[in-house]
Design a protein around this motif. Structure first.
Motif, PDB file in Angstrom:
ATOM      1  N   ALA A   1       0.611  -0.957   0.166  1.00 54.84           N
ATOM      2  CA  ALA A   1       0.254   0.146   0.236  1.00 54.84           C
ATOM      3  C   ALA A   1       1.051   1.488  -0.312  1.00 54.84           C
ATOM      4  N   ASN A   2       2.284   1.151   1.129  1.00 50.07           N
ATOM      5  CA  ASN A   2       2.696   1.802   1.018  1.00 50.07           C
ATOM      6  C   ASN A   2       3.964   2.703  -0.412  1.00 50.07           C
ATOM      7  N   ASP A   3       3.684   1.611  -0.938  1.00 54.03           N
ATOM      8  CA  ASP A   3       4.806   2.243  -2.611  1.00 54.03           C
ATOM      9  C   ASP A   3       3.628   1.715  -3.544  1.00 54.03           C
ATOM     10  N   LEU A   4       2.551   2.079  -3.227  1.00 52.66           N
ATOM     11  CA  LEU A   4       1.821   2.404  -4.535  1.00 52.66           C
ATOM     12  C   LEU A   4       0.806   4.003  -3.541  1.00 52.66           C
ATOM     13  N   THR A   5       1.286   4.281  -2.696  1.00 55.81           N
ATOM     14  CA  THR A   5       1.248   5.538  -1.720  1.00 55.81           C
ATOM     15  C   THR A   5       2.231   7.129  -2.624  1.00 55.81           C
ATOM     16  N   ALA A   6       3.522   5.590  -3.032  1.00 50.44           N
ATOM     17  CA  ALA A   6       4.459   6.864  -3.800  1.00 50.44           C
ATOM     18  C   ALA A   6       4.111   6.574  -5.352  1.00 50.44           C
ATOM     19  N   PHE A   7       3.348   6.362  -5.182  1.00 50.81           N
ATOM     20  CA  PHE A   7       3.152   6.418  -7.428  1.00 50.81           C
ATOM     21  C   PHE A   7       1.506   7.497  -7.288  1.00 50.81           C
ATOM     22  N   GLY A   8       1.458   7.708  -6.175  1.00 45.81           N
ATOM     23  CA  GLY A   8      -0.427   8.347  -6.160  1.00 45.81           C
ATOM     24  C   GLY A   8      -1.315   8.307  -6.082  1.00 45.81           C
TER      25      GLY A   8
ATOM     26  N   GLN B   1      -5.123   2.378  -2.067  1.00 44.37           N
ATOM     27  CA  GLN B   1      -4.925   1.200  -2.453  1.00 44.37           C
ATOM     28  C   GLN B   1      -6.884   0.743  -2.313  1.00 44.37           C
ATOM     29  N   GLU B   2      -7.020  -0.023  -3.573  1.00 44.50           N
ATOM     30  CA  GLU B   2      -8.484   0.447  -4.018  1.00 44.50           C
ATOM     31  C   GLU B   2      -9.083  -1.009  -3.939  1.00 44.50           C
ATOM     32  N   LEU B   3      -8.439  -1.903  -4.598  1.00 41.08           N
ATOM     33  CA  LEU B   3      -8.743  -2.964  -5.072  1.00 41.08           C
ATOM     34  C   LEU B   3      -7.958  -4.036  -4.318  1.00 41.08           C
ATOM     35  N   SER B   4      -8.709  -4.803  -4.085  1.00 45.31           N
ATOM     36  CA  SER B   4      -7.940  -5.124  -3.099  1.00 45.31           C
ATOM     37  C   SER B   4      -7.141  -6.510  -3.161  1.00 45.31           C
TER      38      SER B   4
ATOM     39  N   MET C   1       8.746  -0.051 -10.496  1.00 41.57           N
ATOM     40  CA  MET C   1       6.745   0.787 -10.956  1.00 41.57           C
ATOM     41  C   MET C   1       6.330  -0.352 -10.808  1.00 41.57           C
ATOM     42  N   PRO C   2       5.476  -1.234  -9.708  1.00 50.84           N
ATOM     43  CA  PRO C   2       4.117  -1.453  -9.964  1.00 50.84           C
ATOM     44  C   PRO C   2       3.476  -1.169  -9.679  1.00 50.84           C
ATOM     45  N   THR C   3       2.400  -0.656 -11.199  1.00 46.63           N
ATOM     46  CA  THR C   3       1.058   0.114 -11.242  1.00 46.63           C
ATOM     47  C   THR C   3       0.305  -0.205 -12.047  1.00 46.63           C
ATOM     48  N   ALA C   4      -0.720  -0.834 -12.127  1.00 45.68           N
ATOM     49  CA  ALA C   4      -1.947  -0.757 -12.905  1.00 45.68           C
ATOM     50  C   ALA C   4      -1.971   0.318 -14.215  1.00 45.68           C
ATOM     51  N   LEU C   5      -1.348   1.252 -14.302  1.00 50.67           N
ATOM     52  CA  LEU C   5      -1.177   1.693 -15.571  1.00 50.67           C
ATOM     53  C   LEU C   5       0.028   1.167 -16.330  1.00 50.67           C
ATOM     54  N   GLY C   6       1.351   0.934 -16.063  1.00 48.18           N
ATOM     55  CA  GLY C   6       1.993  -0.032 -16.323  1.00 48.18           C
ATOM     56  C   GLY C   6       2.727   1.188 -17.341  1.00 48.18           C
ATOM     57  N   GLN C   7       2.964   0.589 -18.279  1.00 48.70           N
ATOM     58  CA  GLN C   7       4.238   0.974 -19.675  1.00 48.70           C
ATOM     59  C   GLN C   7       3.972   2.664 -19.869  1.00 48.70           C
ATOM     60  N   ALA C   8       2.530   3.069 -19.931  1.00 48.42           N
ATOM     61  CA  ALA C   8       2.610   4.518 -19.836  1.00 48.42           C
ATOM     62  C   ALA C   8       3.495   5.361 -19.005  1.00 48.42           C
ATOM     63  N   TYR C   9       2.948   4.801 -18.027  1.00 49.60           N
ATOM     64  CA  TYR C   9       3.630   5.485 -16.207  1.00 49.60           C
ATOM     65  C   TYR C   9       4.944   5.797 -16.650  1.00 49.60           C
TER      66      TYR C   9
ATOM     67  N   TYR D   1      -4.064  14.868 -17.469  1.00 52.48           N
ATOM     68  CA  TYR D   1      -3.739  13.795 -17.450  1.00 52.48           C
ATOM     69  C   TYR D   1      -2.138  13.687 -16.413  1.00 52.48           C
ATOM     70  N   LEU D   2      -2.465  12.590 -15.516  1.00 49.96           N
ATOM     71  CA  LEU D   2      -1.303  12.520 -14.348  1.00 49.96           C
ATOM     72  C   LEU D   2      -0.072  13.924 -14.041  1.00 49.96           C
ATOM     73  N   VAL D   3      -1.562  14.330 -13.725  1.00 53.98           N
ATOM     74  CA  VAL D   3      -1.578  16.160 -13.228  1.00 53.98           C
ATOM     75  C   VAL D   3      -1.692  16.157 -11.680  1.00 53.98           C
ATOM     76  N   SER D   4      -1.764  15.109 -11.195  1.00 56.68           N
ATOM     77  CA  SER D   4      -2.668  15.154  -9.786  1.00 56.68           C
ATOM     78  C   SER D   4      -1.339  15.709  -8.678  1.00 56.68           C
ATOM     79  N   ASP D   5      -1.585  16.263  -7.489  1.00 54.80           N
ATOM     80  CA  ASP D   5      -0.649  16.353  -6.140  1.00 54.80           C
ATOM     81  C   ASP D   5      -0.120  15.323  -6.008  1.00 54.80           C
ATOM     82  N   ALA D   6      -0.685  14.592  -5.448  1.00 59.47           N
ATOM     83  CA  ALA D   6      -0.587  12.964  -5.257  1.00 59.47           C
ATOM     84  C   ALA D   6       1.118  12.445  -6.196  1.00 59.47           C
ATOM     85  N   VAL D   7       0.501  12.289  -7.864  1.00 68.13           N
ATOM     86  CA  VAL D   7       1.033  12.154  -8.632  1.00 68.13           C
ATOM     87  C   VAL D   7       2.524  11.911  -8.414  1.00 68.13           C
ATOM     88  N   MET D   8       2.486  13.601  -8.323  1.00 70.95           N
ATOM     89  CA  MET D   8       3.651  14.705  -8.635  1.00 70.95           C
ATOM     90  C   MET D   8       4.775  14.930  -6.827  1.00 70.95           C
TER      91      MET D   8
END
Length: 560
Positions: free
Chosen positions: A31-38, A41-44, A107-115, A515-522
């Motif tokens: 969950a912390n890893d995912l938070t670091a990507f902005g 953890q919404e899906l179990s 970088m394990p995130t669902a957007l994958g290649q684009a992220y 696209y990818l401009v939220s404060d959390a992502v940055m």
């Protein structure tokens, strides 16, 4: 002494009780890893390594995909292209899988290649490239889901004509459309409700993986045993199986060798399913890379063995190549007889339908991830995870409607439909190449290392991956013959071009500002940059330490 002890006891009594030390679990780390990507953890994380491997192996579906597209290999090089081309494609796809595994480990995130592109290539140009990659990848998975549904539509209709050859409904667009829409609705409904209980999807994928593997073994044993014991059947000579060249395209043999790789490439594409499901498995930095390359290796081995058996059991090369039916069905029914063959084909269709449901699962996660990062129209609507169904239900149903609308082309233009279905492999292959190209362009030192690293072999593996993706993408755009009629043209390039125009237009309309401009992502990107700088400093200090002479070395060095 006693008074000091009493004072100490009174002090302890006045202190507040100590809080228990919270244990750091793997779920906390993920969950912390995912938070670091902005992201939150919404899906179990309901899948374990085995159930995720089952999903990846069945989505790849190499041996069954080869069965569905056998006609392409038979006319574009024959056994030489099928077997030896698969060997080459397998090696190259392992390189691509390893390259992708290193990136997802970082970088394990669902957007994958684009992220990954977004993080590696900072700035507006990099974000625009990331946006295009996200569109290409999402489009590819949508087309892959549509193509699997279309394949199953063809197989269901072929089963009908197997017992009723005079029935002409199989060629009617409205019949094909109704079956296609029915399958699409079933897949969408299953994915919308199956996450209500965490165990349903993993158990479903375990079941599909077991039956898919068992069916592979059954097909091989039955084809070999029946061909060996029936007096009117015989095995093909080994010289034909391993060395027969068939070119019925009109292209020169050199071109056909490359166009013949298309079937093998199609059967080994879509291993990024794990990447887009990565937020639903524990310890994804270590687990995801292993599943990616293991699924490719398993698909490669099972596909090669399956095609070897099929080629040995084919009774009439010419008749099969010229047949307008799905070639795999005559192989099975010709060997086992109509009734026994139909039983195996029915099980094959059932398993193919289950594969399709898993493809839709993966595609929906990518659609949701793209919307979550503000890349799609109505992203704020599509990004919501339904708290009751525990799934991105809006994204799932929207995706289902779009895939269903593709089937409308059955009623108007079968040529356009086939072009849309065939473009899936092109889009996915391009989405694999883009982050690898960016990684080499900015420098591999820009990648924050995860547990899975390629080390000194990284550059070589990345280059092989890029060359393979470029060559196969070009070949995918070739028409079936040098001078095709309008009906036989390969319109995949036109479909892909339209998709690129749409994605570019949306970049200027929406993507450039949302696209990818939220404060959390940055904030997450800045943390990754800080981690990268710390790693670089550590490497420099280590290098300096290793190059510094020891006291013993200085003792015997006259220059010291």
């Amino acid at each position: 002494m006693d008074s000091k002890a009493n004072d100490l006891n009174r002090t302890r009594d006045t202190l507040p009780p100590a809080e228990p030390i919270k244990s750091i679990t793997q779920s906390n780390i993920d969950a912390n890893d995912l938070t670091a990507f902005g992201h939150e953890q919404e899906l179990s994380r309901k899948f374990n390594a085995i159930s995720m491997f089952a999903l990846a192996f069945t989505v790849l579906g190499t041996w069954s995909t080869f069965a569905q597209g056998l006609s392409s290999g038979l006319t574009n090089g024959g056994p030489v292209s099928i077997l030896w081309g698969l060997m080459l494609v397998g090696v190259c796809n392992i390189c691509v899988a390893l390259s992708m595994g290193e990136l997802v480990s970082s970088m394990p995130t669902a957007l994958g290649q684009a992220y990954w592109i977004f993080v590696l290539w900072q700035g507006k140009a990099g974000r625009a490239c990331s946006y295009v990659c996200a569109w290409v990848n999402t489009f590819g998975w949508g087309c892959l889901a549509a193509s699997q549904i279309a394949f199953m539509t063809d197989f269901l209709l072929a089963m009908k004509t197997l017992f009723d050859p005079e029935w002409d409904g199989a060629s009617k667009g409205w019949v094909q459309f109704l079956i296609y829409v029915g399958i699409t609705f079933t897949f969408t409904l299953l994915n919308a409700v199956a996450c209500r209980k965490d165990k349903i999807l993993p158990i479903f994928n375990d079941f599909v993986g077991v039956t898919f593997t068992a069916l592979f073994v059954v097909f091989i044993l039955v084809l070999l045993i029946v061909t060996g014991v029936k007096p009117h059947l015989s095995f093909q000579d080994a010289s034909a199986v391993f060395g027969k060249w068939i070119n019925e395209t009109g292209w020169p043999d050199g071109v056909v060798w490359f166009t013949g790789l298309v079937q093998a490439a199609y059967g080994l594409t879509a291993f990024d399913s794990v990447i887009h499901m990565v937020e639903e498995i524990p310890n994804p930095r270590r687990t995801a890379p292993k599943i990616i390359w293991l699924s490719v290796a398993s698909g490669w081995a099972s596909g090669w063995l399956f095609m070897l058996v099929c080629l040995f059991c084919i009774q009439d090369w010419a008749a099969l190549a010229e047949s307008e039916d799905i070639p795999f069905i005559p192989i099975v029914t010709g060997t086992l007889g109509r009734n026994a063959g139909a039983v195996l084909i029915a099980i094959f269709i059932f398993n193919g339908l289950c594969q399709g449901a898993s493809i839709v699962t993966t595609a929906s996660r990518l659609t949701w991830g793209f919307a979550r990062d503000g890349g799609l129209p109505f992203s704020n609507y599509l990004m919501r995870v339904n708290p009751y169904w525990k799934a991105p239900v809006r994204a799932i149903w929207t995706q289902g409607v779009i895939i269903g609308l593709v089937g409308v082309l059955y009623l108007f233009s079968d040529t356009t439909l086939q072009a849309i279905l065939s473009v899936s492999t092109i889009a996915l292959t391009i989405s694999y190449a883009m982050p690898i190209v960016v990684l080499l362009a900015v420098g591999r030192h820009r990648l924050a290392p995860g547990p899975f690293k390629l080390g000194r072999l990284g550059v070589t593996i990345n280059i092989v991956s890029i060359v393979y993706c470029v060559v196969t993408t070009v070949m995918f755009f070739f028409p079936g013959s040098p001078n095709p009629s309008a009906a036989d043209m390969n319109y995949a390039i036109a479909v892909f071009g339209v998709m690129m125009i749409i994605s570019t237009a949306f970049w200027f309309v929406r993507g450039s500002t949302r696209y990818l401009v939220s404060d959390a992502v940055m904030v997450g990107v800045r943390k990754l940059e800080q981690q990268l700088r710390e790693n670089e400093v550590e490497v420099v200090l280590q290098t300096q330490h290793e190059s510094k002479p020891t006291a013993e070395e200085r003792k015997y060095d006259p220059d010291q």
